[in-house]
Write a protein that holds these residues in place. Structure first.
Motif, PDB file in Angstrom:
ATOM      1  N   GLY B 363       0.921  -0.928  -0.148  1.00  0.00           N
ATOM      2  CA  GLY B 363      -0.053   0.092   0.006  1.00  0.00           C
ATOM      3  C   GLY B 363       1.293   1.226  -0.627  1.00  0.00           C
ATOM      4  N   LEU B 364       0.641   1.963  -1.493  1.00  0.00           N
ATOM      5  CA  LEU B 364       2.677   3.117  -0.945  1.00  0.00           C
ATOM      6  C   LEU B 364       1.041   4.119  -1.032  1.00  0.00           C
ATOM      7  CD1 LEU B 364       4.933   2.405  -3.639  1.00  0.00           C
ATOM      8  CD2 LEU B 364       4.982   2.574  -1.566  1.00  0.00           C
ATOM      9  N   GLY B 365      -0.215   4.298  -0.739  1.00  0.00           N
ATOM     10  CA  GLY B 365      -1.117   4.998  -0.468  1.00  0.00           C
ATOM     11  C   GLY B 365      -1.132   5.581   0.808  1.00  0.00           C
ATOM     12  N   PRO B 366      -1.459   6.966   1.446  1.00  0.00           N
ATOM     13  CA  PRO B 366      -1.222   7.628   2.760  1.00  0.00           C
ATOM     14  C   PRO B 366      -1.949   6.704   3.486  1.00  0.00           C
ATOM     15  CG  PRO B 366      -2.164   9.469   1.122  1.00  0.00           C
ATOM     16  CD  PRO B 366      -2.350   7.884   0.291  1.00  0.00           C
ATOM     17  N   THR B 367      -2.234   6.092   4.830  1.00  0.00           N
ATOM     18  CA  THR B 367      -2.515   5.513   5.719  1.00  0.00           C
ATOM     19  C   THR B 367      -2.767   6.169   6.232  1.00  0.00           C
ATOM     20  OG1 THR B 367      -0.520   4.747   6.819  1.00  0.00           O
ATOM     21  CG2 THR B 367      -1.235   2.839   5.126  1.00  0.00           C
ATOM     22  N   ALA B 368      -4.081   5.872   7.375  1.00  0.00           N
ATOM     23  CA  ALA B 368      -4.962   6.365   8.766  1.00  0.00           C
ATOM     24  C   ALA B 368      -3.524   6.771   9.539  1.00  0.00           C
ATOM     25  CB  ALA B 368      -5.228   5.695   9.515  1.00  0.00           C
ATOM     26  N   GLY B 369      -2.782   6.150   9.703  1.00  0.00           N
ATOM     27  CA  GLY B 369      -1.378   6.204  10.740  1.00  0.00           C
ATOM     28  C   GLY B 369      -0.544   7.570  10.057  1.00  0.00           C
ATOM     29  N   GLU B 370      -0.398   7.273   9.270  1.00  0.00           N
ATOM     30  CA  GLU B 370       0.165   8.456   8.329  1.00  0.00           C
ATOM     31  C   GLU B 370      -0.631  10.138   8.916  1.00  0.00           C
ATOM     32  OE1 GLU B 370       2.765   7.457   4.948  1.00  0.00           O
ATOM     33  OE2 GLU B 370       0.948   7.768   4.663  1.00  0.00           O
ATOM     34  N   GLY B 371      -1.895  10.202   8.790  1.00  0.00           N
ATOM     35  CA  GLY B 371      -2.936  11.253   8.709  1.00  0.00           C
ATOM     36  C   GLY B 371      -2.908  11.902  10.571  1.00  0.00           C
ATOM     37  N   LEU B 372      -2.714  10.388  11.174  1.00  0.00           N
ATOM     38  CA  LEU B 372      -2.368  11.142  12.553  1.00  0.00           C
ATOM     39  C   LEU B 372      -1.217  11.879  13.084  1.00  0.00           C
ATOM     40  CD1 LEU B 372      -3.903   8.086  14.727  1.00  0.00           C
ATOM     41  CD2 LEU B 372      -4.977  10.375  14.638  1.00  0.00           C
ATOM     42  N   LEU B 373      -0.922  11.563  12.625  1.00  0.00           N
ATOM     43  CA  LEU B 373       1.073  11.556  12.756  1.00  0.00           C
ATOM     44  C   LEU B 373       1.226  13.426  12.299  1.00  0.00           C
ATOM     45  CD1 LEU B 373       3.435   9.389  11.657  1.00  0.00           C
ATOM     46  CD2 LEU B 373       3.601   9.954  14.380  1.00  0.00           C
ATOM     47  N   ALA B 374       0.067  13.527  10.687  1.00  0.00           N
ATOM     48  CA  ALA B 374       0.392  14.956  10.003  1.00  0.00           C
ATOM     49  C   ALA B 374      -0.341  15.469  10.610  1.00  0.00           C
ATOM     50  CB  ALA B 374      -0.607  14.753   8.791  1.00  0.00           C
ATOM     51  N   LEU B 375      -1.675  15.346  11.738  1.00  0.00           N
ATOM     52  CA  LEU B 375      -2.334  16.499  12.865  1.00  0.00           C
ATOM     53  C   LEU B 375      -1.737  16.551  14.064  1.00  0.00           C
ATOM     54  CD1 LEU B 375      -6.177  14.642  12.375  1.00  0.00           C
ATOM     55  CD2 LEU B 375      -5.057  16.580  11.819  1.00  0.00           C
ATOM     56  N   GLY B 376      -0.703  15.556  14.428  1.00  0.00           N
ATOM     57  CA  GLY B 376       0.283  15.571  15.553  1.00  0.00           C
ATOM     58  C   GLY B 376       0.955  16.685  15.297  1.00  0.00           C
ATOM     59  N   ALA B 377       1.305  17.100  14.033  1.00  0.00           N
ATOM     60  CA  ALA B 377       2.380  17.539  13.784  1.00  0.00           C
ATOM     61  C   ALA B 377       1.818  19.071  13.288  1.00  0.00           C
ATOM     62  CB  ALA B 377       3.487  17.397  12.485  1.00  0.00           C
ATOM     63  N   LEU B 378       0.568  19.150  12.514  1.00  0.00           N
ATOM     64  CA  LEU B 378       0.756  20.406  12.552  1.00  0.00           C
ATOM     65  C   LEU B 378       0.129  20.872  13.872  1.00  0.00           C
ATOM     66  CD1 LEU B 378      -2.153  19.502   9.611  1.00  0.00           C
ATOM     67  CD2 LEU B 378      -0.572  21.870   9.922  1.00  0.00           C
ATOM     68  N   ALA B 379      -0.802  20.655  15.392  1.00  0.00           N
ATOM     69  CA  ALA B 379      -1.031  20.685  16.558  1.00  0.00           C
ATOM     70  C   ALA B 379       0.120  21.000  17.045  1.00  0.00           C
ATOM     71  CB  ALA B 379      -1.487  19.705  17.277  1.00  0.00           C
ATOM     72  N   LEU B 380       1.159  20.071  16.837  1.00  0.00           N
ATOM     73  CA  LEU B 380       2.912  20.862  17.539  1.00  0.00           C
ATOM     74  C   LEU B 380       2.782  22.910  17.292  1.00  0.00           C
ATOM     75  CD1 LEU B 380       4.014  19.371  19.481  1.00  0.00           C
ATOM     76  CD2 LEU B 380       5.501  18.652  18.162  1.00  0.00           C
ATOM     77  N   ALA B 381       2.853  22.220  15.336  1.00  0.00           N
ATOM     78  CA  ALA B 381       2.710  23.518  15.068  1.00  0.00           C
ATOM     79  C   ALA B 381       1.986  25.128  15.356  1.00  0.00           C
ATOM     80  CB  ALA B 381       2.870  23.014  13.503  1.00  0.00           C
ATOM     81  N   ALA B 382       0.970  24.966  15.528  1.00  0.00           N
ATOM     82  CA  ALA B 382       0.061  25.723  16.111  1.00  0.00           C
ATOM     83  C   ALA B 382       0.865  25.848  17.265  1.00  0.00           C
ATOM     84  CB  ALA B 382      -1.311  25.205  15.335  1.00  0.00           C
ATOM     85  N   LEU B 383       1.300  25.234  17.931  1.00  0.00           N
ATOM     86  CA  LEU B 383       1.604  26.190  19.426  1.00  0.00           C
ATOM     87  C   LEU B 383       2.557  26.123  19.526  1.00  0.00           C
ATOM     88  CD1 LEU B 383      -0.246  24.397  22.197  1.00  0.00           C
ATOM     89  CD2 LEU B 383       2.068  22.679  22.406  1.00  0.00           C
ATOM     90  N   ALA B 384       3.934  26.285  18.670  1.00  0.00           N
ATOM     91  CA  ALA B 384       4.493  26.634  18.295  1.00  0.00           C
ATOM     92  C   ALA B 384       5.254  28.167  17.792  1.00  0.00           C
ATOM     93  CB  ALA B 384       5.647  25.490  17.502  1.00  0.00           C
ATOM     94  N   GLY B 385       3.875  28.133  16.729  1.00  0.00           N
ATOM     95  CA  GLY B 385       3.643  29.397  16.242  1.00  0.00           C
ATOM     96  C   GLY B 385       3.151  30.474  16.808  1.00  0.00           C
ATOM     97  N   LEU B 386       2.316  29.771  18.525  1.00  0.00           N
ATOM     98  CA  LEU B 386       1.077  30.547  18.984  1.00  0.00           C
ATOM     99  C   LEU B 386       1.910  31.821  19.744  1.00  0.00           C
ATOM    100  CD1 LEU B 386      -1.844  30.617  19.471  1.00  0.00           C
ATOM    101  CD2 LEU B 386      -0.818  29.443  21.479  1.00  0.00           C
ATOM    102  N   LEU B 387       3.428  31.337  20.767  1.00  0.00           N
ATOM    103  CA  LEU B 387       4.414  32.190  20.870  1.00  0.00           C
ATOM    104  C   LEU B 387       4.983  33.424  19.878  1.00  0.00           C
ATOM    105  CD1 LEU B 387       6.056  32.190  23.144  1.00  0.00           C
ATOM    106  CD2 LEU B 387       7.974  31.218  22.765  1.00  0.00           C
ATOM    107  N   PRO B 388       5.334  33.330  18.805  1.00  0.00           N
ATOM    108  CA  PRO B 388       5.675  34.352  18.557  1.00  0.00           C
ATOM    109  C   PRO B 388       4.122  35.022  17.606  1.00  0.00           C
ATOM    110  CG  PRO B 388       6.424  32.371  16.754  1.00  0.00           C
ATOM    111  CD  PRO B 388       5.918  32.253  17.994  1.00  0.00           C
ATOM    112  N   ALA B 389       3.224  34.575  17.119  1.00  0.00           N
ATOM    113  CA  ALA B 389       2.274  35.381  17.104  1.00  0.00           C
ATOM    114  C   ALA B 389       1.491  36.642  18.306  1.00  0.00           C
ATOM    115  CB  ALA B 389       0.866  34.017  16.836  1.00  0.00           C
ATOM    116  N   TRP B 390       1.785  35.705  19.542  1.00  0.00           N
ATOM    117  CA  TRP B 390       1.677  36.647  21.036  1.00  0.00           C
ATOM    118  C   TRP B 390       2.227  37.773  20.624  1.00  0.00           C
ATOM    119  CZ3 TRP B 390       2.878  37.526  25.204  1.00  0.00           C
ATOM    120  CH2 TRP B 390       1.952  37.996  26.357  1.00  0.00           C
ATOM    121  N   LEU B 391       3.145  36.944  20.865  1.00  0.00           N
ATOM    122  CA  LEU B 391       4.498  38.018  20.875  1.00  0.00           C
ATOM    123  C   LEU B 391       4.257  39.508  19.905  1.00  0.00           C
ATOM    124  CD1 LEU B 391       8.121  36.616  22.209  1.00  0.00           C
ATOM    125  CD2 LEU B 391       6.407  37.839  23.250  1.00  0.00           C
TER     126      LEU B 391
END
Lengths: 244, 405
Positions: B363-391
Motif C-alpha cells: 500500500g503506497l497510498g497514505p494511511t490512517a497512521g500517517e494522517g494521525l502523525l500529520a495532525l499531531g505535527a500540525l497541532a505542534l506547529a500551531a502550538l509553536a506558532g502561538l508564541l511568536p504570534a502572540w508576541l
C-alpha cells in the motif's frame, strides 16, 4: 498661536472628532505624554497639527485612530465614544472610518500596487458596503482614486511597490487611506521623505481628494511650509488651552 | 479568511530564502517521521502476507520462531528432519484441509530452493488464499521440472524452458555445484510481495535426486522432509492440534501457529520501532523549534508590516491568525512534501528492498497512521506558532502607529 480661534461653534455632536480633557500616559511612565487636550474636527475640514518631534503628536494620532486608549478625558470619533469601546470595537471603527498615512513604508512590499490599494476593503465590510452602494467595483474605485491623486494604475503596470518613487508610494498610500469612504484621514509626517516640489504636489492632490470626498483630514508635521495647504493650524500647546 | 491566508502566503513568499530553508528542514524531518511509520506498518503487512493461508507449521522439535523464520522467511536452518510418515498421518486428520511438505536447505545463486509437492500451488496463494497465480507456465509435474518465483526468474534471467542446475547449501556460491541434474523451468509465478518471489520450487524427488548425485543424501533422504505446512478446516482447530503435536514424543514435534508466532516476533521488534518513532518525532520537534526561532527572528523586521496592518483595522486576533497561519502553512507544506518524498522514495526503492528482503511494499497510498502523525505535527506547529504570534500581536498593540519609536 491663535490657531484654535476658528474652532466651530457647532455642538460636539455634529463633530467628526471631539475630545475634551484628553490625557494619555504610557503604562509605567512617570509623567503623562499628553495632558488635557481639546480638539473638535468637522467633516471636510483639513487641520495641520504642527510641532517639534517628541512632543507626543504621533501618540495623539494613535489615540484618535483608536490604537491607544486614552487614560482620561472624553474622545468621540465618527460618533463612537472611544473611551467606552473596547480595543476590538475601536479596531473596527478604524477599519471602517479612518484612513492612515505614515511618513513612509506605507505599502506592503510583497503585495502588488492594486492589492495594497484593496487591503482596507478586505479588512472592512463597511468599506466594501459603501463601494457596493456606489455601484463601483473595488478595482475601479481604486483606479479612480489613484488617478485623482495624479497616478495611473495602468501606467504603473505590474511594477512592484519597491520600484515606485517615495512620492508615488505616498500617493498610493493616500489613495488607499481614502478608498471605501472613511470619514477621517490621519497623516503622520506624510511629506517628510519628499522634496519641496513633490511635497507640494502631494499635498495639493491629497487636499483635493479629501475635499472632494468630504472627509476630515488631520495631518501631523514639524514643517511650517505645510500650513498654506490647510484650513487651520494647531499645536499641542494650543490644544491644551482651548475649550472646544 | 482566504484573503488573510493569501496575505500570510505572500508574506512567506517575500521571505523566500529563510522560508525555503525552513521548509527544507521541516520537510526532511516530516519525511523521516513518515518513513519510519511507513516501513513499520508495511513490514508488518508484508510479514503477515507471507504467512498466507498456512494455519500451522509442523517441524522437528525446535523453537516455534525458528520454525516460522526458516519455513516462511528462509532465515536460519532446520537441522532435524521430520519423517515423511508424519505427513501421511496428518493428511489423514479430519481437520486438515491440506498438508504440504517442505524440504529446505538448498540454493541456486543465493536463491532458496524448496522441495515440495504440486499441491503447494493449489493451496498457498497469497493473500486471497486461492491457488497461486502464474505469470507464465504452470506447476511442475515431474522431477525434471522447476517453478520460479517472480524475483527468482528475474535475478536468474531464466524463462520458460530454460535449464537450471541445483547446488547444495544456502551460500551464494556453493562449491558443490553439479550439472548432472539440470531441471527445466516450466512455470514462473506472478509477484506476491512475499519471500515466495525469491523461491525456486521443485519436487521433493528432484531435490532427492540432486542430493543422491552429490552423495549428500544422508538424513535428508527421500523419507525425510524439513517441515510441513498445514491448512485447517475449521481454522480454529489449529490450537488444539498444535497442543497435541507439541506433546508428541515419537517423533518429537513442534507445531507453530504462524500468525501468533509472528505477532510475538513483531512485538519483540516493537521496542526498537518505538525508539525509532520517538527519535523521528524528536527530529520533527527540533525542526519546529527551528521554525519558531526563524519566526521570532523575523518579527523585528516585520514590525512595519504589522503596523500597516494595524492601521488598516487589523486587530489582535487578525495578527494572531496571520502569524499562526504562517506556521501552519509552512508545516502543512512540509507534511505534504515529506509524504511525497517518502512515497516517491519508496516507489523508487521498492525493487531494491524487494530483492534484499523479499518483502514488497504494497500500500503506497497514505494511511490512517500517517494522517494521525500529520495532525499531531500540525497541532505542534500551531502550538509553536502561538508564541511568536502572540508576541508580535502584543508588540503591535504597544507600538501604536509608529513602530520606529
Amino acid at each position: 498661536m491663535a490657531a484654535g480661534a476658528q474652532a466651530s461653534s457647532e455642538g460636539p455632536t455634529r463633530a467628526l472628532v471631539h475630545c475634551e480633557g484628553l490625557s494619555f500616559r504610557w503604562p509605567g511612565a512617570e509623567a503623562p505624554t499628553l495632558q488635557h487636550l481639546n480638539l473638535t474636527l468637522h467633516a471636510g475640514e483639513a487641520v495641520l497639527l504642527r510641532g517639534e518631534s517628541g512632543q507626543g503628536k504621533s501618540t495623539f494620532l494613535s489615540l484618535l485612530a483608536g490604537i491607544l486608549a486614552p487614560s482620561s478625558g472624553s474622545l468621540t470619533v465618527a460618533g463612537h465614544d472611544f473611551h467606552a469601546l473596547g480595543q476590538r470595537q475601536r479596531d473596527r471603527v478604524r477599519g471602517a472610518d479612518i484612513g492612515v498615512i505614515f511618513q513612509q513604508f506605507n505599502l506592503l512590499p510583497f503585495l502588488s500596487i492594486l492589492d495594497n490599494l484593496l487591503l482596507p476593503i478586505r479588512f472592512s465590510t463597511e468599506r466594501q458596503a459603501r463601494l457596493h452602494a456606489l455601484g463601483a467595483s473595488p478595482e475601479k474605485a481604486a483606479e479612480a482614486l489613484l488617478s485623482a491623486l495624479g497616478l495611473s494604475l495602468r501606467a504603473l503596470g505590474n511594477r512592484s511597490v519597491g520600484a515606485l518613487s517615495v512620492g508615488q508610494q505616498q500617493r498610493v498610500a493616500a489613495a488607499r487611506a481614502l478608498l471605501g469612504g472613511p470619514r477621517l484621514i490621519l497623516a503622520d509626517e506624510p511629506t517628510s521623505a519628499l522634496d519641496p516640489k513633490n511635497r507640494d504636489a502631494f499635498l495639493r492632490a491629497l487636499k483635493d481628494a479629501q475635499t472632494a470626498r468630504g472627509a476630515a483630514l488631520l495631518c501631523v508635521s514639524h514643517d511650517p511650509a505645510l500650513e498654506p495647504f490647510f484650513d487651520r493650524t494647531v499645536t499641542l500647546a494650543a490644544l491644551q488651552g482651548d475649550t472646544p | 479568511m482566504s484573503a488573510l491566508l493569501r496575505l500570510a502566503g505572500a508574506s512567506l513568499l517575500a521571505r523566500r530564502r529563510t522560508t525555503g530553508l525552513m521548509l527544507l528542514a521541516l520537510t526532511l524531518s516530516c519525511a523521516l517521521l513518515f518513513g519510519v511509520e511507513k516501513l513499520r506498518s508495511e513490514l508488518r503487512t508484508s510479514a503477515y502476507a507471507a504467512v498466507g493461508a498456512v494455519d500451522l507449521i509442523v517441524g522437528a522439535r525446535t523453537a516455534p520462531e525458528q520454525l516460522l523464520l526458516a519455513t516462511v522467511f528462509h532465515y536460519g536452518a532446520l537441522s532435524t528432519p521430520v519423517p515423511r510418515a508424519v505427513e501421511t498421518e496428518l493428511a489423514a486428520h479430519p481437520a486438515v484441509r491440506f498438508a504440504i511438505p517442505l524440504s529446505l536447505g538448498d540454493s541456486v545463486a543465493g536463491l532458496p530452493v524448496v522441495g515440495t509437492i504440486p499441491a503447494y500451488f493449489a493451496h498457498l496463494g497469497t493473500p486471497s488464499k486461492g491457488p497461486l497465480a502464474f505469470q507464465a507456465g504452470g506447476p511442475f509435474a515431474s522431477e525434471e521440472e522447476a517453478v520460479l518465483g517472480a524475483e527468482a526468474a528475474r535475478r536468474l534471467g531464466k524463462g520458460l524452458g530454460d535449464a537450471l542446475t541445483l547446488s547444495h547449501g544456502l551460500g551464494a556460491q556453493s562449491f558443490l555445484e553439479h550439472g548432472d541434474h539440470p531441471l527445466r523451468v516450466v512455470g514462473i509465478l506472478a509477484p506476491t510481495g512475499t519471500p515466495l518471489d525469491q523461491r525456486i520450487l521443485v519436487s521433493l524427488e528432484a531435490l532427492h535426486a540432486a542430493h543422491e548425485g552429490l552423495g549428500v543424501g544422508g538424513e535428508e533422504g527421500e523419507d525425510n522432509i524439513s517441515a510441513l505446512l498445514l491448512g485447517l478446516s475449521p481454522r480454529a482447530a489449529a490450537l488444539g492440534l498444535a497442543a497435541q503435536l507439541n506433546r508428541s514424543q515419537d517423533p518429537p514435534l513442534t507445531a507453530a501457529l504462524p500468525a501468533l508466532t509472528l505477532a510475538g516476533l513483531l512485538r519483540w521488534l516493537g521496542a526498537g520501532e518505538a525508539v525509532l518513532q520517538v527519535l523521528s518525532a524528536f527530529v520533527v520537534a527540533v525542526a519546529l523549534a527551528g521554525m519558531l526561532a526563524m519566526m521570532l527572528a523575523s518579527l523585528e523586521q516585520r514590525r512595519r508590516e504589522m503596523a500597516v496592518l494595524r492601521a488598516l483595522g487589523a486587530g489582535f486576533p487578525t495578527l494572531l491568525f496571520l502569524l499562526l497561519a504562517e506556521a501552519l502553512i509552512l508545516t502543512g507544506a512540509a507534511l505534504a512534501l515529506g509524504l511525497g518524498l517518502v512515497h516517491g522514495g519508496l516507489a523508487l526503492a521498492a525493487p531494491a528492498l524487494q530483492s534484499a528482503t523479499g518483502l514488497t511494499l504494497q500500500g503506497l497510498g497514505p494511511t490512517a497512521g500517517e494522517g494521525l502523525l500529520a495532525l499531531g505535527a500540525l497541532a505542534l506547529a500551531a502550538l509553536a506558532g502561538l508564541l511568536p504570534a502572540w508576541l508580535a500581536a502584543r508588540r503591535a498593540l504597544m507600538d501604536g502607529l509608529s513602530p520606529q519609536s
